[in-house]
Design a protein around this motif. Structure first.
Motif, short mmCIF file in Angstrom:
data_model
loop_
_atom_site.label_atom_id
_atom_site.label_comp_id
_atom_site.label_asym_id
_atom_site.label_seq_id
_atom_site.Cartn_x
_atom_site.Cartn_y
_atom_site.Cartn_z
N LEU A 1 -0.89 -6.15 7.74
CA LEU A 1 0.43 -6.82 7.10
C LEU A 1 0.87 -5.15 6.76
N HIS A 2 -0.55 -4.28 6.75
CA HIS A 2 -0.36 -2.70 5.73
C HIS A 2 0.01 -1.80 7.42
N ILE A 3 -1.89 -1.73 8.43
CA ILE A 3 -1.75 -0.38 9.03
C ILE A 3 -1.57 -1.03 10.34
N SER A 4 -0.91 -0.37 10.90
CA SER A 4 -0.47 -0.90 12.07
C SER A 4 -1.47 0.94 13.30
N TYR A 5 -2.13 0.51 14.25
CA TYR A 5 -1.86 1.26 14.92
C TYR A 5 -2.21 1.34 16.70
N LEU A 6 -1.67 2.34 17.07
CA LEU A 6 -2.07 2.28 18.86
C LEU A 6 -3.14 3.11 19.01
N MET B 1 0.95 -1.00 0.11
CA MET B 1 0.21 0.16 0.29
C MET B 1 0.59 1.16 0.15
N LYS B 2 1.08 2.46 -0.90
CA LYS B 2 0.95 3.36 -0.87
C LYS B 2 0.30 4.50 -0.54
N GLN C 1 10.78 0.22 7.52
CA GLN C 1 10.19 -0.08 6.51
C GLN C 1 9.47 0.63 5.43
N GLY C 2 10.26 2.10 5.48
CA GLY C 2 9.86 3.04 4.37
C GLY C 2 8.23 2.85 4.66
N PHE D 1 4.37 -2.83 7.83
CA PHE D 1 3.59 -2.05 7.74
C PHE D 1 3.83 -0.82 6.90
N ASP D 2 3.11 -0.91 6.01
CA ASP D 2 3.44 0.45 5.78
C ASP D 2 2.65 1.85 5.87
N PHE D 3 2.08 2.23 6.70
CA PHE D 3 1.87 3.19 7.74
C PHE D 3 0.99 2.36 9.29
#
Length: 214
Positions: A86-91, A1-2, A191-192, A160-162
């Motif tokens: 795999l793509h968005i992590s959330y706190l 995801m970009k 992770q860019g 994660f991507d974000f």
């Protein structure tokens, strides 16, 4: 995801408002990988709602949210599972830790799903964040500020991507806020990934690429 794109998104609760003045709501906004964003909001302006929309927990809005070129309204449950793993992590602002488990067990639950970090790396983060002596303490016996640091570690034990962090330092002093920001940014850069920080007041002192007023 970009890219995460908001196209004319308006929460239903604001749909009849004549005083909506926001850089995000009812605007075209894009969040890109490798960029750092701050979302500033007054209380009641939809900060947690914004986070819930990105994670797919709520859909009570008009307009469109897209991940790259795909509308999130088209996504199936299996796709959301993949995105959150795999793509968005959330706190979460409210952290959502398990009070009956230890600090390490709370992190380990997620890391067992992702197999992303080894135990040595996790314990090193505990030490850097000044809670090395709390590894085996139950969450219910820790202060909210200590719990915030545990929640950050948990957010980092996945690809994660974000990474989206909602009010991450509300109960931390300046020194611990800086340490947590440094750890988060180091991992995000490795992770860019893109970083989206929300705040209704005190926020991480970072070099934001763009600041939005919600």
């Amino acid at each position: 995801m970009k890219e995460i794109i908001f196209n004319s998104v308006i929460p239903d609760v604001f749909s009849h408002s004549n005083t909506l003045n926001s850089d995000v709501w009812n605007s075209d906004v894009a969040f890109n990988k490798e960029q750092l964003y701050l979302i500033e909001a007054d209380s009641g302006k939809g900060k947690s709602t914004f986070c819930s929309y990105i994670l797919g927990y709520r859909r009570d809005y008009s307009g469109n949210i897209k991940f790259d070129n795909k509308s999130v309204r088209e996504m199936k449950i299996s796709e959301w599972i993949d995105i959150r793993k795999l793509h968005i992590s959330y706190l979460f602002q409210e952290l959502r830790l398990f009070p009956e488990l230890t600090a390490f067990e709370n992190v380990e639950i997620k890391n067992k799903l992702t197999n992303f970090k080894n135990k040595q790396q996790i314990l090193e983060w505990f030490e850097i964040l000044g809670i090395g002596d709390k590894v085996n303490s139950k969450i219910c016996h820790m202060s909210f500020g200590q719990q915030q640091r545990v929640a950050m570690i948990r957010a980092l034990v996945q690809p994660f991507d974000f990474i989206l962090v909602d009010e991450p330092i509300s109960h931390l002093d300046d020194n611990n806020s800086k340490i947590m920001g440094d750890i988060m940014m180091t991992e995000a850069k490795a992770q860019g990934a893109g970083v989206i920080v929300t705040s209704i007041g005190k926020h991480m002192n970072l070099n934001y690429n763009k600041v939005f007023k919600l």
